[in-house]
Design a protein around this motif. Structure first.
Motif, PDB file in Angstrom:
ATOM      1  N   PRO A 185      -2.331 -31.591 -40.961  1.00 43.37           N
ATOM      2  CA  PRO A 185      -1.844 -31.503 -42.335  1.00 43.37           C
ATOM      3  C   PRO A 185      -2.607 -30.492 -43.188  1.00 43.37           C
ATOM      4  CG  PRO A 185      -3.157 -33.487 -42.070  1.00 43.37           C
ATOM      5  CD  PRO A 185      -3.030 -32.868 -40.709  1.00 43.37           C
ATOM      6  N   GLU A 186      -3.853 -30.166 -42.797  1.00 38.86           N
ATOM      7  CA  GLU A 186      -4.688 -29.317 -43.656  1.00 38.86           C
ATOM      8  C   GLU A 186      -4.221 -27.861 -43.621  1.00 38.86           C
ATOM      9  OE1 GLU A 186      -5.979 -31.035 -41.061  1.00 38.86           O
ATOM     10  OE2 GLU A 186      -6.801 -32.785 -42.086  1.00 38.86           O
ATOM     11  N   ARG A 187      -4.588 -27.148 -44.664  1.00 43.74           N
ATOM     12  CA  ARG A 187      -4.318 -25.705 -44.735  1.00 43.74           C
ATOM     13  C   ARG A 187      -5.143 -24.986 -43.664  1.00 43.74           C
ATOM     14  NH1 ARG A 187      -3.301 -22.500 -49.540  1.00 43.74           N
ATOM     15  NH2 ARG A 187      -3.431 -24.423 -50.737  1.00 43.74           N
ATOM     16  N   PRO A 188      -4.537 -24.137 -42.825  1.00 40.89           N
ATOM     17  CA  PRO A 188      -5.319 -23.456 -41.784  1.00 40.89           C
ATOM     18  C   PRO A 188      -6.147 -22.316 -42.370  1.00 40.89           C
ATOM     19  CG  PRO A 188      -3.031 -22.780 -41.668  1.00 40.89           C
ATOM     20  CD  PRO A 188      -3.109 -23.811 -42.759  1.00 40.89           C
ATOM     21  N   GLY A 189      -7.228 -21.969 -41.689  1.00 38.54           N
ATOM     22  CA  GLY A 189      -8.087 -20.873 -42.132  1.00 38.54           C
ATOM     23  C   GLY A 189      -7.465 -19.510 -41.826  1.00 38.54           C
ATOM     24  N   THR A 190      -7.956 -18.475 -42.520  1.00 41.13           N
ATOM     25  CA  THR A 190      -7.382 -17.132 -42.380  1.00 41.13           C
ATOM     26  C   THR A 190      -7.479 -16.608 -40.951  1.00 41.13           C
ATOM     27  OG1 THR A 190      -7.980 -16.685 -44.666  1.00 41.13           O
ATOM     28  CG2 THR A 190      -7.466 -14.780 -43.312  1.00 41.13           C
ATOM     29  N   ASP A 191      -8.632 -16.828 -40.291  1.00 39.51           N
ATOM     30  CA  ASP A 191      -8.795 -16.315 -38.921  1.00 39.51           C
ATOM     31  C   ASP A 191      -7.757 -16.924 -37.981  1.00 39.51           C
ATOM     32  OD1 ASP A 191     -10.865 -14.853 -39.844  1.00 39.51           O
ATOM     33  OD2 ASP A 191     -12.456 -16.094 -38.952  1.00 39.51           O
ATOM     34  N   ALA A 192      -7.532 -18.221 -38.147  1.00 38.51           N
ATOM     35  CA  ALA A 192      -6.557 -18.901 -37.283  1.00 38.51           C
ATOM     36  C   ALA A 192      -5.143 -18.363 -37.547  1.00 38.51           C
ATOM     37  CB  ALA A 192      -6.610 -20.413 -37.524  1.00 38.51           C
ATOM     38  N   VAL A 193      -4.844 -18.078 -38.819  1.00 41.96           N
ATOM     39  CA  VAL A 193      -3.524 -17.533 -39.176  1.00 41.96           C
ATOM     40  C   VAL A 193      -3.343 -16.145 -38.552  1.00 41.96           C
ATOM     41  CG1 VAL A 193      -2.069 -16.719 -41.089  1.00 41.96           C
ATOM     42  CG2 VAL A 193      -3.341 -18.882 -41.297  1.00 41.96           C
ATOM     43  N   THR A 194      -4.398 -15.343 -38.613  1.00 42.96           N
ATOM     44  CA  THR A 194      -4.330 -13.984 -38.054  1.00 42.96           C
ATOM     45  C   THR A 194      -4.109 -14.036 -36.543  1.00 42.96           C
ATOM     46  OG1 THR A 194      -5.789 -13.206 -39.811  1.00 42.96           O
ATOM     47  CG2 THR A 194      -5.572 -11.787 -37.874  1.00 42.96           C
ATOM     48  N   TYR A 219       0.678 -22.618 -42.298  1.00 41.44           N
ATOM     49  CA  TYR A 219       0.298 -21.665 -43.350  1.00 41.44           C
ATOM     50  C   TYR A 219       1.479 -21.393 -44.284  1.00 41.44           C
ATOM     51  CZ  TYR A 219      -1.258 -17.358 -45.583  1.00 41.44           C
ATOM     52  OH  TYR A 219      -1.604 -16.411 -46.517  1.00 41.44           O
ATOM     53  N   LEU A 220       2.668 -21.219 -43.717  1.00 41.11           N
ATOM     54  CA  LEU A 220       3.836 -20.913 -44.544  1.00 41.11           C
ATOM     55  C   LEU A 220       4.125 -22.054 -45.523  1.00 41.11           C
ATOM     56  CD1 LEU A 220       6.336 -19.300 -41.977  1.00 41.11           C
ATOM     57  CD2 LEU A 220       4.428 -18.256 -43.220  1.00 41.11           C
ATOM     58  N   ARG A 221       4.048 -23.288 -45.044  1.00 42.58           N
ATOM     59  CA  ARG A 221       4.383 -24.380 -45.973  1.00 42.58           C
ATOM     60  C   ARG A 221       3.331 -24.505 -47.077  1.00 42.58           C
ATOM     61  NH1 ARG A 221       3.850 -30.372 -43.046  1.00 42.58           N
ATOM     62  NH2 ARG A 221       1.810 -30.057 -42.126  1.00 42.58           N
ATOM     63  N   TRP A 222       2.069 -24.185 -46.749  1.00 36.92           N
ATOM     64  CA  TRP A 222       1.055 -24.207 -47.810  1.00 36.92           C
ATOM     65  C   TRP A 222       1.271 -23.068 -48.803  1.00 36.92           C
ATOM     66  CZ3 TRP A 222      -1.578 -28.007 -49.602  1.00 36.92           C
ATOM     67  CH2 TRP A 222      -1.915 -29.078 -48.769  1.00 36.92           C
ATOM     68  N   THR A 253       3.448 -37.838 -43.830  1.00 33.77           N
ATOM     69  CA  THR A 253       2.672 -38.654 -44.772  1.00 33.77           C
ATOM     70  C   THR A 253       1.298 -38.054 -45.088  1.00 33.77           C
ATOM     71  OG1 THR A 253       3.830 -40.614 -43.991  1.00 33.77           O
ATOM     72  CG2 THR A 253       1.782 -40.973 -45.214  1.00 33.77           C
ATOM     73  N   ASP A 254       0.547 -37.649 -44.048  1.00 30.88           N
ATOM     74  CA  ASP A 254      -0.808 -37.121 -44.311  1.00 30.88           C
ATOM     75  C   ASP A 254      -0.742 -35.826 -45.129  1.00 30.88           C
ATOM     76  OD1 ASP A 254      -1.997 -39.195 -43.005  1.00 30.88           O
ATOM     77  OD2 ASP A 254      -2.162 -38.147 -41.090  1.00 30.88           O
ATOM     78  N   TRP A 255       0.235 -34.999 -44.825  1.00 29.85           N
ATOM     79  CA  TRP A 255       0.405 -33.750 -45.586  1.00 29.85           C
ATOM     80  C   TRP A 255       0.802 -34.063 -47.035  1.00 29.85           C
ATOM     81  CZ3 TRP A 255       5.178 -31.294 -47.233  1.00 29.85           C
ATOM     82  CH2 TRP A 255       4.998 -29.986 -47.710  1.00 29.85           C
ATOM     83  N   LEU A 256       1.667 -35.049 -47.214  1.00 32.67           N
ATOM     84  CA  LEU A 256       2.087 -35.408 -48.582  1.00 32.67           C
ATOM     85  C   LEU A 256       0.905 -35.916 -49.404  1.00 32.67           C
ATOM     86  CD1 LEU A 256       5.537 -37.102 -47.813  1.00 32.67           C
ATOM     87  CD2 LEU A 256       5.154 -34.900 -48.957  1.00 32.67           C
TER      88      LEU A 256
END
Ligand SMILES: [Zn+2]
Length: 380
Positions: A185-194, A219-222, A253-256
């Motif tokens: 649910p957490e926002r991913p870090g930039t390195d992982a997104v890259t 990342y997109l949903r965040w 649920t966890d993301w919400l």
């Protein structure tokens, strides 16, 4: 159905204008019958046995759309199809769209856009207002294809999304189709997104990527949350690209829990057969809303029970009308007509039993039909 013109609830419903908060354009041009039938289900093609007309949605078309094409109720499928071809798509679109009583369509433009009317053309055919909803994944895929750069993606995407959504009233994610809701649910870090963007580009081999990487989708949903516009989330029933058990909104649920403090509205779309779960989430999370579009169209004469179940736990300020029609204007018409019939039957029974007052019934119907969407999407 309460069709007596002297019945105050029936008269009220007949004049109630709708905001269709999640919907797509009507068909741009005539298609072969087999293709038309496949558009009336979530199956990728027509059935090898029988016809889609032998289903609740097929019967509903023959009952409710046939008279609008100058045919008797229950006209046969062959007679209906012949008349539809004779009138042509433009005329069918005008007759059916204008009979929906929809004042505003919030059109999501990310799916097979060439096959359906674009926002101005849909507005003209329907004689209604249209506002746009932008699909997060489509913007990301276009950006990756254009730049070919994984390194710049994480920094460029928010600006590209803001630019693309400048005139829009909301965003939408199809995470359910591309992975499912079972991801961190957490926002991913930039390195992982890259890294994830690099993987997608490599897989696409120079073509336009089709993003399925869970880190990138997360990342997109965040980024959708960061933009601040209401974020529509496809939940439940859909075509076989998705695994239905991973599209249960309870998995959000966890993301919400993480999104709730931002106050950004999360709009749970369709939800069938998890509309009771969606009603629960709308009760316990202050920023969660839901609809029962799509399921209602396809359930035809059986749609009353879906509408009744949506009115169990779901708070009345958290429900929004939607047809989720895509393509054949029969689906736009049925979304509106079956919803009106369903609430007339369900809420009408409560009014008759004096469990609800008529005034309360009318107030709640106005909320679901248009006022909740007008407030959340800031339409006025
Ligand atoms: Zn949709």
């Amino acid at each position: 159905m309460r069709e007596d013109p002297h019945d105050p609830l029936a008269a009220f419903l007949a004049g109630l204008g709708l905001v269709d908060h999640h919907v797509h354009g009507a068909l741009r041009r005539q298609v072969p019958r087999e293709r038309f039938e496949s558009m009336l289900t979530e199956a990728p093609s027509g059935p090898s046995v029988g016809t889609v007309f032998d289903s609740q949605v097929g019967f509903a078309i023959r009952t409710w759309c046939a008279p609008l094409l100058d045919l008797p109720r229950h006209a046969t499928a062959d007679v209906y199809w012949a008349r539809r071809c004779e009138l042509g798509e433009d005329e069918v679109n005008q007759r059916l769209l204008r009979a929906t009583g929809t004042a505003v369509y919030l059109l999501e433009t990310g799916y097979l856009g060439d096959a359906v009317l674009d926002p101005p053309a849909h507005a003209a055919a329907a004689a209604a207002r249209v506002r746009e909803v932008v699909r997060l994944e489509a913007v990301a895929e276009a950006l990756l294809a254009e730049s070919g750069s994984a390194d710049r993606f994480a920094s460029e995407y928010p600006a590209r999304l803001a630019e693309r959504a400048a005139g829009a009233v909301g965003t939408k994610t199809i995470l359910a189709y591309r992975h499912g809701f079972d991801l961190a649910p957490e926002r991913p870090g930039t390195d992982a997104v890259t890294r994830a963007a690099g993987t997608e580009l490599a897989r696409a081999g120079g073509g336009t990527p089709r993003i399925t990487d869970p880190t990138l989708l997360s990342y997109l949903r965040w980024c959708g949350v960061d933009l601040g516009l209401p974020l529509q989330v496809h939940c439940g029933y859909g075509d076989p690209d998705l695994s239905l058990h991973r599209a249960n909104p309870l998995l959000l649920t966890d993301w919400l829990r993480l999104v709730e403090p931002t106050g950004v509205p999360v709009m749970l779309l369709h939800n069938y057969p998890f509309h009771r779960e969606a009603g629960y989430l709308a009760q316990v999370f202050d920023n969660v809303y839901f609809d029962v579009g799509l399921g209602v169209n396809y359930a035809g004469a059986a749609s009353r029970s879906i509408i009744a179940e949506s009115l169990e736990l779901g708070p009345f300020h958290k429900q929004v009308f939607s047809s989720d029609a895509w393509g054949p204007a029969e689906l736009h018409l049925l979304g509106s007509l079956l919803w009106r019939r369903g609430v007339a039957s369900v809420i009408g029974a409560w009014v008759d039993a004096d469990e609800w007052s008529l005034a309360d019934a009318q107030r709640v119907l106005r909320l679901i039909a248009s006022e909740n969407a007008e407030r959340v999407y800031r339409l006025s």
